[in-house]
Design an enzyme around this catalytic site. Structure first.
Site, PDB file in Angstrom:
ATOM      1  N   ARG A 116     -30.012-113.612   8.584  1.00 48.41           N
ATOM      2  CA  ARG A 116     -28.593-113.358   9.229  1.00 48.41           C
ATOM      3  C   ARG A 116     -27.739-114.593   9.080  1.00 48.41           C
ATOM      4  NH1 ARG A 116     -27.849-109.233  12.835  1.00 48.41           N
ATOM      5  NH2 ARG A 116     -29.818-107.921  13.270  1.00 48.41           N
TER       6      ARG A 116
ATOM      7  N   ILE B 262     -41.308-113.003  19.833  1.00 51.43           N
ATOM      8  CA  ILE B 262     -40.206-112.774  20.350  1.00 51.43           C
ATOM      9  C   ILE B 262     -39.849-111.312  19.712  1.00 51.43           C
ATOM     10  CG2 ILE B 262     -37.897-113.413  20.699  1.00 51.43           C
ATOM     11  CD1 ILE B 262     -38.872-116.360  20.726  1.00 51.43           C
TER      12      ILE B 262
ATOM     13  N   LYS C 274     -38.414-120.031  16.901  1.00 57.54           N
ATOM     14  CA  LYS C 274     -38.501-118.700  16.816  1.00 57.54           C
ATOM     15  C   LYS C 274     -38.441-118.402  15.284  1.00 57.54           C
ATOM     16  CE  LYS C 274     -36.411-113.941  17.347  1.00 57.54           C
ATOM     17  NZ  LYS C 274     -35.279-113.137  17.949  1.00 57.54           N
TER      18      LYS C 274
ATOM     19  N   THR D  87     -29.469-111.875  19.403  1.00 56.52           N
ATOM     20  CA  THR D  87     -29.219-110.935  18.354  1.00 56.52           C
ATOM     21  C   THR D  87     -29.181-109.291  18.873  1.00 56.52           C
ATOM     22  OG1 THR D  87     -29.880-112.407  16.702  1.00 56.52           O
ATOM     23  CG2 THR D  87     -29.197-110.204  15.853  1.00 56.52           C
ATOM     24  N   THR D  88     -30.370-109.255  19.137  1.00 57.39           N
ATOM     25  CA  THR D  88     -30.788-107.627  19.880  1.00 57.39           C
ATOM     26  C   THR D  88     -29.791-107.746  20.967  1.00 57.39           C
ATOM     27  OG1 THR D  88     -32.972-107.848  18.985  1.00 57.39           O
ATOM     28  CG2 THR D  88     -32.400-106.144  20.596  1.00 57.39           C
TER      29      THR D  88
ATOM     30  N   TYR E 298     -23.116-119.066   8.009  1.00 53.95           N
ATOM     31  CA  TYR E 298     -21.680-119.041   7.378  1.00 53.95           C
ATOM     32  C   TYR E 298     -21.101-120.341   6.953  1.00 53.95           C
ATOM     33  CZ  TYR E 298     -16.851-117.854   6.065  1.00 53.95           C
ATOM     34  OH  TYR E 298     -15.905-117.379   5.265  1.00 53.95           O
TER      35      TYR E 298
ATOM     36  N   TYR F 251     -34.094-121.354  16.369  1.00 55.18           N
ATOM     37  CA  TYR F 251     -33.871-119.759  15.747  1.00 55.18           C
ATOM     38  C   TYR F 251     -33.687-120.094  14.438  1.00 55.18           C
ATOM     39  CZ  TYR F 251     -32.796-114.697  15.727  1.00 55.18           C
ATOM     40  OH  TYR F 251     -33.017-113.349  15.425  1.00 55.18           O
TER      41      TYR F 251
END
Length: 292
Positions: free
Chosen positions: A143, A207, A166, A48-49, A112, A138
Site C-alpha cells: 500500500r 492484526i 504490524k 486501512t480496513t 507516496y 505499520y
C-alpha cells in the site's frame, strides 16, 4: 485491559456507516459487542480496513471516543494514525495520544514520497518522541510503495516508545524480527494467511481482517497451538486460507463489509473509491466462505 501482550487476535475493524454513508454509533456498538463475543482480543480502529483515509477528523475522533466508551476497558484499543507528511503525523499523534485509554497508535510507513531507510528512521523517531502513548509501526509495502527493511525495524525497536510492528512482508521477515527484536517488542503479522505462522514462530499474534468472520476459529487455532495440537491447528488454517483469499479477492474492506452485512451485522457499504460487491461477487464470496 491495555496490555497488548494479552491480545493475540486483534481485529482491524471496519467503520460502520448507515444508509446515508454517515458514521453510525449504534451499529458500532453492535459490531464491537459481536466481535468481543467471537474471538476478538483487541481492536484496531481508523486503520486501512477502517477506511481511515476516508474519515474526517471529526469522524476519527468520534470513533475513538465511542470505541473507548463501548469497550469500557475490556480489551486493548489501537488507533491508526499517520500520513506521508511527518509534520502532519506528529500533529495528529500529539492530539490523539491525549486519549490515555488507548493502548497504542498504529503509524503507517510514509507513502507516496517513497523515503529511504534513513528517512523512515528519522520519521518514526520524531513521531515516537512526540507521542504520549506507545507506537506500533505499520509496514505494508503493498500500500505504501516502499518496504521498511528488517534492519530498520530492529533499529527502531530500540526506541523506548516504539513497542511493536504490524508487518506485512512475509514469513521470512517475521522470523528474523521475532528472533532478533529486543525482549518485549511485539511482532504482529498483518496478513491473515500468516496467522498460524506468526503464532508458531513465537510472534505476538495477528492484526486481522478475517477475524470479523472467523474470530472463533482463529482463537481455537491458537489454543490448539498452545496445547500442542499443531496438526489440528494446521488443518484449521488450511480451511481458512481459501476463505481469507476470498475476503481479499476484491479491494478491502468491500468483501468483509459484505460478509458482515450478509450475517446481519450491519456496517453499510465502503466509501468511494472502493465499490460495494455486486450480486455475482457477493454470491461467489458466500460460496467460498460457507465451504466446510
Amino acid at each position: 485491559m491495555k496490555n497488548l501482550k494479552l491480545a493475540q487476535i486483534i481485529t482491524a475493524m471496519v467503520t460502520p456507516y448507515n444508509e446515508n454513508d454517515e458514521l453510525d454509533t449504534t451499529r458500532l456498538k453492535s459490531l464491537l459487542e459481536y466481535l468481543l463475543k467471537n474471538g476478538t482480543q483487541g481492536v484496531l480502529i481508523n486503520g486501512t480496513t477502517g477506511e481511515g483515509p476516508n474519515l474526517s477528523v471529526a469522524e476519527k475522533e468520534e470513533m475513538i471516543q465511542q470505541t473507548i466508551k463501548i469497550v469500557n476497558d475490556r480489551v486493548p484499543i489501537i488507533a491508526g494514525v499517520g500520513s506521508n507528511s511527518t509534520s502532519a503525523t506528529v500533529a495528529d499523534v500529539q492530539k490523539i495520544s491525549n486519549y490515555s485509554d488507548l493502548s497504542a497508535l498504529l503509524v503507517v510507513v510514509p507513502y507516496y514520497n517513497k523515503p529511504d531507510q534513513a528517512g523512515m528512521i528519522a520519521h518514526f523517531t520524531m513521531v515516537a518522541d512526540a507521542s504520549k502513548i506507545p507506537i506500533v509501526i505499520y509496514n505494508i509495502p503493498g500500500r505504501t510503495g516502499v518496504k521498511m527493511s528488517v534492519d530498520t525495524v530492529l533499529k527502531l525497536a530500540e526506541h523506548p516508545n516504539i513497542i511493536g510492528v504490524k508487518n506485512c512482508t512475509g514469513a521470512a521477515d517475521l522470523a528474523v524480527l521475532i528472533q532478533n527484536a529486543p525482549e518485549g517488542f511485539l511482532v504482529y503479522s498483518g496478513e491473515d494467511e500468516d496467522a498460524l505462522t506468526v503464532k508458531v514462530l513465537g510472534g505476538a499474534g495477528i492484526i486481522s481482517v478475517a477475524s470479523h468472520i472467523f474470530g472463533n476459529e482463529m482463537a481455537q487455532m491458537y489454543r490448539d497451538v498452545d496445547c500442542g495440537n499443531v496438526s489440528e491447528a494446521g488443518q484449521n488454517m488450511r480451511i481458512l486460507i481459501p476463505k481469507v483469499a476470498a475476503l481479499f479477492r476484491l479491494p478491502s474492506p468491500a468483501p468483509v463489509k459484505a460478509a458482515l452485512n450478509e450475517r446481519n451485522i450491519l456496517v453499510g457499504d465502503p466509501r468511494l473509491p472502493i465499490l460495494p460487491l455486486d450480486d455475482e461477487q457477493q454470491d461467489f464470496l458466500e460460496k467460498v466462505l460457507s465451504q466446510e
